[in-house]
Design a protein around this motif. Structure first.
Motif, short mmCIF file in Angstrom:
data_model
loop_
_atom_site.label_atom_id
_atom_site.label_comp_id
_atom_site.label_asym_id
_atom_site.label_seq_id
_atom_site.Cartn_x
_atom_site.Cartn_y
_atom_site.Cartn_z
N ILE A 111 0.84 -1.21 0.00
CA ILE A 111 0.00 0.00 0.00
C ILE A 111 0.87 1.25 0.00
CG2 ILE A 111 -1.61 1.35 1.40
CD1 ILE A 111 -2.92 -1.31 2.23
N GLN A 112 1.93 1.24 0.78
CA GLN A 112 2.81 2.41 0.87
C GLN A 112 3.66 2.59 -0.37
OE1 GLN A 112 4.56 1.06 4.59
NE2 GLN A 112 3.66 2.79 5.68
N GLU A 113 4.20 1.51 -0.90
CA GLU A 113 5.10 1.63 -2.06
C GLU A 113 4.35 1.99 -3.34
OE1 GLU A 113 8.96 -1.16 -1.01
OE2 GLU A 113 7.32 -2.06 -2.18
N SER A 114 3.07 1.65 -3.42
CA SER A 114 2.29 1.94 -4.63
C SER A 114 1.54 3.27 -4.54
CB SER A 114 1.29 0.81 -4.89
OG SER A 114 0.40 0.68 -3.79
N ALA A 115 1.68 3.96 -3.42
CA ALA A 115 0.96 5.22 -3.23
C ALA A 115 1.50 6.32 -4.14
CB ALA A 115 1.07 5.66 -1.77
N GLN A 116 0.68 7.34 -4.35
CA GLN A 116 1.11 8.52 -5.10
C GLN A 116 1.94 9.38 -4.15
OE1 GLN A 116 -2.28 10.40 -6.98
NE2 GLN A 116 -3.19 8.45 -7.49
N ARG A 117 3.24 9.29 -4.30
CA ARG A 117 4.16 9.87 -3.32
C ARG A 117 4.37 11.37 -3.53
NH1 ARG A 117 9.12 5.59 -2.20
NH2 ARG A 117 7.81 3.83 -1.57
N PRO A 118 4.47 12.10 -2.41
CA PRO A 118 4.76 13.53 -2.50
C PRO A 118 6.24 13.83 -2.66
CG PRO A 118 4.43 12.93 -0.22
CD PRO A 118 4.16 11.69 -1.04
N GLY A 119 7.08 12.83 -2.49
CA GLY A 119 8.52 13.00 -2.57
C GLY A 119 9.20 11.64 -2.60
N ARG A 120 10.50 11.61 -2.38
CA ARG A 120 11.23 10.34 -2.43
C ARG A 120 10.85 9.41 -1.28
NH1 ARG A 120 16.35 10.61 -1.18
NH2 ARG A 120 16.59 8.46 -1.86
N GLU A 121 10.51 10.00 -0.14
CA GLU A 121 10.19 9.19 1.03
C GLU A 121 9.03 9.79 1.79
OE1 GLU A 121 13.74 9.04 3.35
OE2 GLU A 121 14.27 11.09 2.91
N ALA A 122 8.74 9.22 2.94
CA ALA A 122 7.57 9.64 3.70
C ALA A 122 7.75 11.03 4.30
CB ALA A 122 7.29 8.62 4.81
N ASN A 123 6.63 11.70 4.52
CA ASN A 123 6.65 12.95 5.28
C ASN A 123 5.58 12.88 6.36
OD1 ASN A 123 4.07 14.02 4.30
ND2 ASN A 123 5.13 14.43 2.37
#
Length: 430
Positions: free
Chosen positions: A324-336
């Motif tokens: 779920i986390q790896e396929s998400a539409q990411r706001p950047g390179r990693e989590a915020n």
């Protein structure tokens, strides 16, 4: 006849009213820029006891139990290619425990969605199918509401089953961390592999029994999906429980622009975000209405987890969380701390059949000159308070500009009239 000297008071009277009006406008703009931000409309309901829960019940429209259905497809489903998603999984054979205010199964979209074994810790329904608050019924609908004629709304996992464990929301007994802990233990004992908790402890207080119960459930391989909380209007980080306990998938709320909803609690514990604004769902006695809150973002993710569990029954809770986390539409390179690893993408999560790891990895850095496009950092979007300040600055600027134009025009008109008066030998208008 001597030269007539215009009186100053009358000479400026034509522009003084304009100056005064725009001065008031400018002052009003300054007041807006310095005023403290208004609390978000989605602030949660707080119960009196520190061990008792909090859940967002604010509706963005009038809600009537047993009311009308909403014909259109809600935006939270329009963002998903539902036909493509349904080809991958529907949640069939997966049970999601909803630990909440109960789930009213008289709503036709939930009538066939209930699993046996529900329990009521605060009322007399025995099987957890009474809901006088309406909160749990909304949560359950977002997960597993069945399709129904005349509406575009259905659950993310429309063939999953709901195990209702009513731990709070009774008429005589509200429930607390103790009843929440008991409900979690019951869900584990009855074999639920996914648990949704759309509430947090009042005053963000840690609780020893709840912490231990959650840890035991995580050790037993259960995926607990929990709402991050609705106290994030100030943008500050703060832990909420049980969302911030280790092993829990903490869900923030996103808006239609895939940015953090202004009320969504920020914090390093946030793992993922999902739609949480204008969320259509089922209500007791039939019908639907809309509501805002991380309470309704969490079941969106729980529904995706149910789809993954159906398609990949051997995957662990950690693997489902990672996908779920790896396929998400990411706001950047990693989590915020606002959106976690990004906004959930159900189709992308189901499309990748490779076996995931047990924790997400940041995207590889892209260096200049590598022949690839370096994406710009995605901002979190402005809050309502920031938007008000920006608009107020526009008002101030426009007001000052109009004042200057009015003053300049008044002087120009005065000079022109005086010049005409000198040329004609008569006094100008005063």
């Amino acid at each position: 006849m001597g030269v007539l000297t215009p009186r100053p008071r009358k000479r400026t009277s034509g522009t003084r009213a304009l100056k005064r009006a725009f001065g008031v406008l400018a002052v009003a703009g300054v007041c807006l820029t310095t005023a403290p931000p208004v609390a978000a409309a989605a602030a949660p309901t707080r119960l009196a006891d520190a061990g008792k829960p909090s859940f967002g019940l604010t509706s963005s429209s009038e809600c009537t139990f047993g009311g009308k259905i909403i014909k259109s497809t809600p935006w939270s489903l329009q963002r998903v290619l539902l036909d493509q998603l349904r080809e991958q999984a529907t949640g069939k054979g997966v049970t999601v425990a909803v630990i909440d205010t109960g789930v009213d199964d008289t709503n036709p979209q939930l009538r066939g969605a209930m699993a046996a074994g529900g329990k009521d810790y605060v009322g007399k329904s025995k099987d957890g199918t009474e809901d006088i608050e309406g909160h749990g019924t909304r949560v359950a609908g977002i997960i597993a509401a069945r399709p129904y004629p005349g509406t575009g709304f259905a659950g993310i996992a429309p063939e999953a089953k709901i195990l209702s464990l009513r731990y709070t929301g009774g008429e005589e007994k509200q429930g607390d961390s103790g009843t929440m802990s008991a409900a979690i233990r019951d869900a584990v004992a009855k074999g639920a592999k996914i648990i949704n908790i759309s509430s947090d402890t009042a005053n963000k207080k840690d609780n020893g029994e709840l912490r231990t119960t959650v840890a035991n459930a995580v050790d037993a391989g259960v995926l607990i999906v929990a709402a991050s909380g609705n106290d994030g209007a100030d943008g500050r980080s703060a832990d909420t429980y049980p969302a911030s306990y280790p092993g829990v998938l903490a869900v923030a709320a996103s808006d239609r622009n895939d940015e953090r909803a202004t009320f969504s609690q920020a914090g390093d514990f946030v793992d993922i975000a999902a739609p949480g604004v204008g969320m259509v769902s089922t209500v007791p006695k039939g019908g639907q209405c809309t509501a805002d809150g991380t309470s309704f973002a969490a079941p969106y993710v729980a529904g995706v987890a149910a789809l993954l569990k159906e398609k990949h029954p051997s995957w662990t809770a950690a693997q489902i969380t990672t996908r779920i986390q790896e396929s998400a539409q990411r706001p950047g390179r990693e989590a915020n701390r606002y959106l976690g690893w990004g906004v959930v993408d159900p189709v992308a999560a189901l499309a990748d059949d490779s076996t995931p790891g047990t924790r997400p990895k940041p995207d590889l850095p892209v260096t200049a000159g590598a022949g690839e496009v370096i994406p710009m950092a995605v901002t979190m979007g402005e809050t309502e308070a920031e938007q008000e300040r920006r608009v107020a600055m526009y008002v101030v600027g426009a007001g000052l500009l109009l004042v200057l134009l009015a003053s300049g025009s008044g002087i120009a008109v005065r000079d022109w009239r005086n010049k005409r008066a000198r040329q004609s030998g008569s006094p100008g208008s005063l």
